[in-house]
Enzyme design. Structure first.
Site, PDB file in Angstrom:
ATOM      1  N   HIS A  67       0.835  -1.204   0.000  1.00 42.73           N
ATOM      2  CA  HIS A  67       0.000   0.000   0.000  1.00 42.73           C
ATOM      3  C   HIS A  67       0.873   1.259   0.000  1.00 42.73           C
ATOM      4  CE1 HIS A  67      -3.549   2.441   1.231  1.00 42.73           C
ATOM      5  NE2 HIS A  67      -2.602   3.179   1.793  1.00 42.73           N
ATOM      6  N   GLU A  68       1.877   1.282   0.876  1.00 43.54           N
ATOM      7  CA  GLU A  68       2.742   2.465   0.966  1.00 43.54           C
ATOM      8  C   GLU A  68       3.616   2.610  -0.279  1.00 43.54           C
ATOM      9  OE1 GLU A  68       2.014   4.586   3.179  1.00 43.54           O
ATOM     10  OE2 GLU A  68       0.737   3.196   4.282  1.00 43.54           O
ATOM     11  N   HIS A  71       1.758   4.545  -2.913  1.00 44.81           N
ATOM     12  CA  HIS A  71       1.917   5.988  -2.718  1.00 44.81           C
ATOM     13  C   HIS A  71       3.278   6.442  -3.254  1.00 44.81           C
ATOM     14  CE1 HIS A  71      -1.610   6.748  -0.244  1.00 44.81           C
ATOM     15  NE2 HIS A  71      -1.270   5.787   0.599  1.00 44.81           N
TER      16      HIS A  71
END
Length: 151
Positions: A67-68, A71
């Site tokens: 998920h990170e 980003h």
């Protein structure tokens, strides 16, 4: 898991899943309380919650890392990196990363302080301790005395 192992894991996931290198630092941040991790825009580092890893294990930590990294890679490419952006949601689906992480269970002990007015016997229950020499009862202006909880 220590910082070196975490860095190696993030670099491996970045290459295996995104086919792009991760050129910054991944660290555990013990101040994170309610989230699994965060991507820091100013430094491009990824900070992860150690308690999340201890609670849910490596599999869930990998999901947070993916998920990170979404980003991270989208921001560096100049695309929409926020949760509401279409590019971000599409990349999450492509790499099978969760949009939100499981909640971290906080084990905060609830300590209470008990005070009793010596005049009217009113009982005060507080989360923070108070200085009995400076404060008085709000009803009768009597002195307060710290007591142990009566069961």
């Amino acid at each position: 898991m220590d910082e070196r192992e975490l860095q190696a894991l993030v670099e491996r996931i970045s290459l295996d899943v995104f086919h792009k290198p991760f050129r910054h630092r991944a660290v555990f941040n013990d101040r994170l309380r309610t989230t699994g991790g965060r991507y820091v825009l100013s430094t491009h580092h990824i900070e992860l919650n150690r308690k999340y890893y201890e609670q849910y294990g490596e599999e869930e930590l990998i999901q947070v890392i993916k998920h990170e990294l979404c980003h991270y890679h989208l921001y560096l490419e100049g695309k929409g990196y926020r949760h509401r952006d279409r590019d971000f949601r599409e990349l999450l689906q492509k790499v099978q990363a969760p949009r939100f992480c499981k909640p971290v269970l906080l084990s905060k002990t609830k300590k209470e302080h008990y005070y009793k007015c010596t005049s009217c016997r009113y009982m005060y229950v507080r989360r923070k301790a108070l200085d009995t020499t400076r404060y008085v009862c709000g009803f009768c202006r009597g002195k307060l005395k710290k007591i142990k909880r009566e069961c």
